[in-house]
Each structure stands twice: as structure tokens, then as C-alpha cells.
Design a protein around this motif. Structure first.
Motif, PDB file in Angstrom:
ATOM      1  N   ASN A   7      50.801  96.342  -3.007  1.00  0.00           N
ATOM      2  CA  ASN A   7      49.641  97.013  -2.416  1.00  0.00           C
ATOM      3  C   ASN A   7      48.980  97.983  -3.386  1.00  0.00           C
ATOM      4  N   ASN A   8      49.648  98.343  -4.439  1.00  0.00           N
ATOM      5  CA  ASN A   8      49.168  99.353  -5.374  1.00  0.00           C
ATOM      6  C   ASN A   8      49.423  98.918  -6.799  1.00  0.00           C
ATOM      7  N   PRO A   9      48.629  98.000  -7.318  1.00  0.00           N
ATOM      8  CA  PRO A   9      48.927  97.483  -8.651  1.00  0.00           C
ATOM      9  C   PRO A   9      48.764  98.511  -9.764  1.00  0.00           C
ATOM     10  N   ARG A  10      48.052  99.603  -9.540  1.00  0.00           N
ATOM     11  CA  ARG A  10      47.794 100.549 -10.614  1.00  0.00           C
ATOM     12  C   ARG A  10      48.499 101.885 -10.420  1.00  0.00           C
ATOM     13  N   ILE A  11      49.680 101.875  -9.858  1.00  0.00           N
ATOM     14  CA  ILE A  11      50.465 103.101  -9.718  1.00  0.00           C
ATOM     15  C   ILE A  11      51.330 103.259 -10.964  1.00  0.00           C
ATOM     16  N   THR A  12      51.263 104.411 -11.584  1.00  0.00           N
ATOM     17  CA  THR A  12      52.180 104.693 -12.687  1.00  0.00           C
ATOM     18  C   THR A  12      53.067 105.854 -12.272  1.00  0.00           C
ATOM     19  N   ILE A  13      54.262 105.852 -12.786  1.00  0.00           N
ATOM     20  CA  ILE A  13      55.220 106.924 -12.519  1.00  0.00           C
ATOM     21  C   ILE A  13      55.385 107.706 -13.813  1.00  0.00           C
ATOM     22  N   ARG A  14      55.260 109.033 -13.718  1.00  0.00           N
ATOM     23  CA  ARG A  14      55.458 109.875 -14.898  1.00  0.00           C
ATOM     24  C   ARG A  14      56.099 111.187 -14.482  1.00  0.00           C
ATOM     25  N   LYS A  15      56.625 111.884 -15.484  1.00  0.00           N
ATOM     26  CA  LYS A  15      57.239 113.197 -15.252  1.00  0.00           C
ATOM     27  C   LYS A  15      56.164 114.211 -14.876  1.00  0.00           C
ATOM     28  N   TYR A  66      64.255 117.420 -11.911  1.00  0.00           N
ATOM     29  CA  TYR A  66      63.709 116.175 -12.443  1.00  0.00           C
ATOM     30  C   TYR A  66      62.595 115.776 -11.482  1.00  0.00           C
ATOM     31  N   VAL A  67      61.344 115.931 -11.915  1.00  0.00           N
ATOM     32  CA  VAL A  67      60.187 115.711 -11.053  1.00  0.00           C
ATOM     33  C   VAL A  67      59.417 114.488 -11.537  1.00  0.00           C
ATOM     34  N   LEU A  68      59.215 113.549 -10.620  1.00  0.00           N
ATOM     35  CA  LEU A  68      58.416 112.367 -10.922  1.00  0.00           C
ATOM     36  C   LEU A  68      57.178 112.347 -10.041  1.00  0.00           C
ATOM     37  N   LEU A  69      56.062 111.903 -10.646  1.00  0.00           N
ATOM     38  CA  LEU A  69      54.807 111.767  -9.931  1.00  0.00           C
ATOM     39  C   LEU A  69      54.409 110.300  -9.889  1.00  0.00           C
ATOM     40  N   ALA A  70      53.816 109.900  -8.779  1.00  0.00           N
ATOM     41  CA  ALA A  70      53.150 108.604  -8.685  1.00  0.00           C
ATOM     42  C   ALA A  70      51.664 108.891  -8.842  1.00  0.00           C
ATOM     43  N   VAL A  71      51.039 108.213  -9.796  1.00  0.00           N
ATOM     44  CA  VAL A  71      49.641 108.486 -10.119  1.00  0.00           C
ATOM     45  C   VAL A  71      48.836 107.194  -9.998  1.00  0.00           C
ATOM     46  N   ALA A  72      47.693 107.289  -9.318  1.00  0.00           N
ATOM     47  CA  ALA A  72      46.739 106.181  -9.215  1.00  0.00           C
ATOM     48  C   ALA A  72      45.445 106.675  -9.842  1.00  0.00           C
ATOM     49  N   GLY A  73      45.030 106.042 -10.921  1.00  0.00           N
ATOM     50  CA  GLY A  73      43.881 106.562 -11.669  1.00  0.00           C
ATOM     51  C   GLY A  73      44.274 107.914 -12.245  1.00  0.00           C
ATOM     52  N   THR A  75      44.735 110.523 -10.059  1.00  0.00           N
ATOM     53  CA  THR A  75      45.101 111.252  -8.849  1.00  0.00           C
ATOM     54  C   THR A  75      46.590 111.113  -8.562  1.00  0.00           C
ATOM     55  N   ILE A  76      47.244 112.234  -8.279  1.00  0.00           N
ATOM     56  CA  ILE A  76      48.647 112.209  -7.851  1.00  0.00           C
ATOM     57  C   ILE A  76      48.678 111.726  -6.405  1.00  0.00           C
ATOM     58  N   VAL A  77      49.400 110.632  -6.165  1.00  0.00           N
ATOM     59  CA  VAL A  77      49.480 110.085  -4.808  1.00  0.00           C
ATOM     60  C   VAL A  77      50.870 110.279  -4.203  1.00  0.00           C
ATOM     61  N   GLY A  78      51.796 110.844  -4.979  1.00  0.00           N
ATOM     62  CA  GLY A  78      53.119 111.132  -4.455  1.00  0.00           C
ATOM     63  C   GLY A  78      53.960 111.826  -5.498  1.00  0.00           C
ATOM     64  N   PHE A  79      55.015 112.501  -5.030  1.00  0.00           N
ATOM     65  CA  PHE A  79      55.961 113.106  -5.969  1.00  0.00           C
ATOM     66  C   PHE A  79      57.330 113.205  -5.325  1.00  0.00           C
ATOM     67  N   CYS A  80      58.329 113.244  -6.194  1.00  0.00           N
ATOM     68  CA  CYS A  80      59.712 113.358  -5.754  1.00  0.00           C
ATOM     69  C   CYS A  80      60.463 114.196  -6.777  1.00  0.00           C
ATOM     70  N   SER A  81      61.406 115.019  -6.293  1.00  0.00           N
ATOM     71  CA  SER A  81      62.183 115.828  -7.230  1.00  0.00           C
ATOM     72  C   SER A  81      63.670 115.724  -6.932  1.00  0.00           C
ATOM     73  N   LEU A  82      64.434 115.751  -8.022  1.00  0.00           N
ATOM     74  CA  LEU A  82      65.890 115.688  -7.968  1.00  0.00           C
ATOM     75  C   LEU A  82      66.440 116.988  -8.534  1.00  0.00           C
ATOM     76  N   ASP A  83      67.215 117.691  -7.730  1.00  0.00           N
ATOM     77  CA  ASP A  83      67.785 118.970  -8.139  1.00  0.00           C
ATOM     78  C   ASP A  83      69.279 118.800  -8.396  1.00  0.00           C
ATOM     79  N   GLN A  84      69.769 119.386  -9.478  1.00  0.00           N
ATOM     80  CA  GLN A  84      71.193 119.377  -9.828  1.00  0.00           C
ATOM     81  C   GLN A  84      71.757 117.963  -9.960  1.00  0.00           C
ATOM     82  N   GLY A  85      70.881 116.990 -10.188  1.00  0.00           N
ATOM     83  CA  GLY A  85      71.337 115.622 -10.419  1.00  0.00           C
ATOM     84  C   GLY A  85      71.644 114.808  -9.187  1.00  0.00           C
ATOM     85  N   ASN A  86      71.756 115.469  -8.005  1.00  0.00           N
ATOM     86  CA  ASN A  86      72.157 114.691  -6.827  1.00  0.00           C
ATOM     87  C   ASN A  86      71.524 115.126  -5.512  1.00  0.00           C
TER      88      ASN A  86
END
Length: 165
Positions: A7-15, A66-73, A75-86
Motif C-alpha cells: 500500500n505504500n511503495p515509497r516508505i523509507t525507514i531511517r534513524k 533507538y528511534v526509527l522513522l517511517a518517511v513518505a516523501g 513527511t514523517i508518517v510514523g515512528f517507533c523507539s526502543l529503549d534499553q534494547g528491549n
């Protein structure tokens, strides 16, 4: 880290970086307003959104998680973070980009990071709204919790997923 969903062919994931914080905070509050309203009342939503006011906490997230963003164009369309590895601290997908596989893309990358760090399990404190997603990815509820934010009681769930490397 280029990824895509059907559904989202142009989503990139980056820090994520400090310069992403304003857009992350905007996404955080707008998503709570729109997506959380089926599970929480107005007072609860306002209390939850007030977390955006704690700039020090958000800077700490960017610096120490550890913070990851989902980016379309651009624009940030989502984010997720991992604290202390778990511990999955934050997982939000823009209100206009729900049910397109973005949360799964972010979660999958976070799980891979935990596995690379030899973690045996992931934990999260999950809203009523996010609970079905976490259950679909293999998390189980350990306990229902009542948390207080600015004096307002809200229900969430302590969840865990045991990882298999």
C-alpha cells in the motif's frame, strides 16, 4: 534501510534525529486526538497529549533510544523507539496513514535491532488503541494497568513478546 509495503511503495525507514522532533510531536498529538478517541475520553486524550510538552523527555528519547522513522516523501508518517534494547517506548503512525503496514514495518526493524543485541524478549506499555496491533505481532498481555497522567486515570497494558533468534 529502504522498505516498502504494497500500500505504500515509497516508505523509507531511517534513524530519527533531534531535527525530527517538532514533526514527531505534531504526529504524536494529532494521532492521539484522532485515533485514540474510540478508546479514551476527551480528558484522557488531553492528558495523554500533554506528554508532548515534556521537551526534556523527548530529547532524551532522541539521544538515548533507538528511534526509527517511517518517511513518505519528506513527511514523517510514523515512528517507533526502543529503549534499553528491549522496551518499545513509542510507536505511532500518522492518523492519515493507519492500516497501511507502516507500524509493522517499524516494529519489524525494532525487533531485528533487539535480536541483534541478543535480547530474549520485548516489553511495552500499550494503549487500548494499540493493543490489537501488538497482539497481532505476538505480544501477550501480562497485566492491565491504570496509569495516572496529570491526575487522570487511563487504562493500558503491560505486554511482552518472547523473541526467538
Amino acid at each position: 534501510m529502504n522498505n516498502s509495503t504494497s500500500n505504500n511503495p515509497r516508505i523509507t525507514i531511517r534513524k530519527g534525529t533531534g531535527s525530527d522532533l517538532p514533526e514527531m510531536l505534531q504526529l504524536f498529538t494529532a494521532t492521539i486526538d484522532e485515533v485514540g478517541k474510540k478508546d479514551y475520553d476527551l480528558q484522557q486524550l488531553e492528558a495523554w497529549k500533554s506528554g508532548a510538552e515534556n521537551k526534556e523527555r523527548w530529547m532524551d528519547v532522541i539521544r538515548n533510544q533507538y528511534v526509527l522513522l517511517a518517511v513518505a516523501g519528506n513527511t514523517i508518517v510514523g515512528f517507533c523507539s526502543l529503549d534499553q534494547g528491549n522496551y518499545i517506548d513509542l510507536l505511532f503512525v500518522h492518523k492519515d496513514h493507519q492500516h497501511k503496514g507502516i507500524a509493522f514495518l517499524l516494529y519489524h526493524q525494532i525487533e531485528q535491532e533487539a535480536l541483534q543485541c541478543n535480547e530474549k524478549k520485548l516489553t511495552a506499555d500499550v494503549s487500548k488503541t494499540a493493543r490489537p496491533f501488538f497482539e497481532k505481532t505476538g505480544f501477550q498481555v501480562i497485566q492491565e494497568q491504570t496509569v495516572r497522567v496529570k491526575g487522570i486515570a487511563m487504562t493500558n497494558y503491560k505486554m511482552v513478546k518472547h523473541l526467538i533468534s
